[in-house]
Structures are given as structure tokens and as C-alpha cells.
Design an enzyme around this catalytic site. Structure first.
Site, short mmCIF file in Angstrom:
data_model
loop_
_atom_site.label_atom_id
_atom_site.label_comp_id
_atom_site.label_asym_id
_atom_site.label_seq_id
_atom_site.Cartn_x
_atom_site.Cartn_y
_atom_site.Cartn_z
N GLY A 70 -61.56 -26.84 69.16
CA GLY A 70 -62.69 -26.19 69.79
C GLY A 70 -63.90 -26.22 68.87
O GLY A 70 -63.79 -26.53 67.68
N HIS A 76 -66.73 -31.71 56.79
CA HIS A 76 -65.75 -31.35 55.77
C HIS A 76 -66.01 -32.23 54.56
O HIS A 76 -66.32 -33.42 54.71
CB HIS A 76 -64.32 -31.59 56.28
CG HIS A 76 -63.99 -30.85 57.54
ND1 HIS A 76 -64.17 -29.49 57.66
CD2 HIS A 76 -63.49 -31.28 58.72
CE1 HIS A 76 -63.78 -29.11 58.88
NE2 HIS A 76 -63.38 -30.18 59.54
N GLY A 149 -57.38 -25.19 62.84
CA GLY A 149 -57.43 -24.20 61.78
C GLY A 149 -58.78 -23.64 61.48
O GLY A 149 -59.60 -23.43 62.38
N PHE A 150 -58.99 -23.39 60.18
CA PHE A 150 -60.27 -22.87 59.73
C PHE A 150 -60.64 -23.50 58.39
O PHE A 150 -59.80 -24.10 57.72
CB PHE A 150 -60.26 -21.34 59.65
CG PHE A 150 -59.28 -20.71 58.71
CD1 PHE A 150 -59.61 -20.46 57.37
CD2 PHE A 150 -58.03 -20.30 59.16
CE1 PHE A 150 -58.71 -19.85 56.52
CE2 PHE A 150 -57.12 -19.68 58.31
CZ PHE A 150 -57.47 -19.45 56.98
N CYS A 167 -72.25 -26.22 64.11
CA CYS A 167 -71.78 -25.32 65.17
C CYS A 167 -72.85 -25.04 66.22
O CYS A 167 -72.75 -24.08 66.97
CB CYS A 167 -71.25 -24.01 64.58
SG CYS A 167 -69.99 -24.28 63.32
#
Length: 201
Positions: A70, A76, A149-150, A167
Site C-alpha cells: 500500500g 529506500h 512492512g515499515f 507518500c
């Protein structure tokens, strides 16, 4: 219920990790493997979540990998901790909102160990210090197995975020443990493991 904990030291390539994660989801569904907590870092990669919008790409030259998680666009890179999990909500109550709330509280408790006060935001998922995001959350659920995950920004290069609107939030910034003055974060993997297992055991 047993959660296997894995720690990877060197930054890993994104696509291979996702393939391993998705295989683990299938194995947990079939009761072949335990649930998973996997703490790692990625080589630099920009990813698009399922609700991403191309207008949020500022630098059109960057390569972006589609993700099934999502959320929208993120980056990253080394110095950012990625926390992947495979958690069976069939055994833990089929309540996705409650699960996300537990993840948020887990991250808040991780940061508390470094004397950082942070908060969640009902409108903008993730964990915030004032108006700057320090942790992002992106979850997918398959047959009540929650995974992906986060991420928590530790010492990563925050300028990489300038290529995107992270985001999809134009008027918000990003921060990291290093940027807000935390000097000793060598034990971060142990702190993440401790708080995650405390949350889900």
C-alpha cells in the site's frame, strides 16, 4: 505462534527480497514456515505503492519499481532500516486497522528508546516528529496474511527524497535519527526486534 527473526547486514537488492517475502507468505499460509520478522537495508531503489500517482515524480529520469504494498512513492537506501514481516492475522484477529495501529505503536516505542517523542497521524499514515516523517508503513494482506512492512530513517541520505513527493505529501518533510541528533544507534536492530516481538507475542 513463533516468529523467526532474520537480520541482514549488507544492503540487499529490492526485487529478490520481495520474491523471498512473497514465497514466505505462501509458506505461512500452508503452515510450512513460521511467521517472519526480517530487518535489513536496501541498495538505493525508488518504489511505487498501489495508490501512487505519476504527478508525484519530480525527477523523471529515476527508475521506479512497482510494488504490491500500500501507499505511494518512496525511496529506500543504505542507512534506512527496512522491517519486513509476515504475520498471520488468521491467528491474531482479522482486524487490519488494529494491526496497523499496533505497527504504529511499535515504531513509536522503538523511537522512545532514543528519547524521541513521535506520533501517528490519522490522515497521513506513518510516524511523525512534528511535521517531518521518520517512518513509513506499507502493508499488503493476502488471505489474512499481513506482509511488507515499515521503514525507519536512521542515517540515510535524505536528499534522495527530492526526486519524488514522498507518500504524495507536498507540504511535509522527512527526517532521520541522525538528522535530529541521535549519535548512537548501533543497537537499532536489537531495539526493533525487542519492540516488534513485544508487540506481537
Amino acid at each position: 505462534m513463533t516468529i523467526e527473526v532474520k537480520n541482514s547486514i549488507k544492503p540487499l537488492e529490492y526485487v529478490n527480497c520481495i520474491e523471498l517475502l512473497e514465497k514466505r507468505v505462501d509458506d505461512v499460509l500452508l503452515a510450512k514456515e513460521d511467521e517472519l520478522l526480517w530487518i535489513l537495508e536496501h541498495e538505493t531503489v525508488y518504489t511505487a505503492g498501489t495508490s501512487s500517482n505519476k504527478k508525484d515524480i519530480i525527477n523523471k529520469r529515476i527508475k521506479i519499481i512497482d510494488s504490491k504494498r500500500g501507499g505511494k512513492y518512496t525511496v529506500h537506501s543504505p542507512g534506512q532500516k527496512i522491517v519486513y514481516f509476515v504475520i498471520d492475522l488468521n491467528k491474531r484477529g482479522k482486524d487490519i486497522r488494529k494491526f496497523i495501529s499496533k505497527i504504529e505503536n511499535c515504531i513509536i516505542n522503538i523511537l522512545k528508546e532514543y528519547n524521541i517523542n513521535s506520533k501517528s497521524d490519522k490522515k497521513n499514515i506513518g510516524i511523525w516528529i512534528n511535521d517531518k516523517k521518520i517512518a513509513a508503513i506499507g502493508v499488503r494482506v493476502k488471505k489474512w496474511i499481513a506482509y511488507h512492512g515499515f521503514s525507519i530513517n536512521i542515517s540515510n541520505d535524505l536528499t534522495k527524497y527530492k526526486s519524488i513527493i514522498p507518500c504524495g505529501l507536498k507540504n511535509k518533510g522527512v527526517t532521520s535519527l541522525k538528522e535530529i541528533g541521535v549519535k548512537n544507534y548501533k543497537n537499532i536492530n536489537e531495539v526493533i526486534s525487542k519492540q516488534f516481538l513485544k508487540t506481537f507475542y
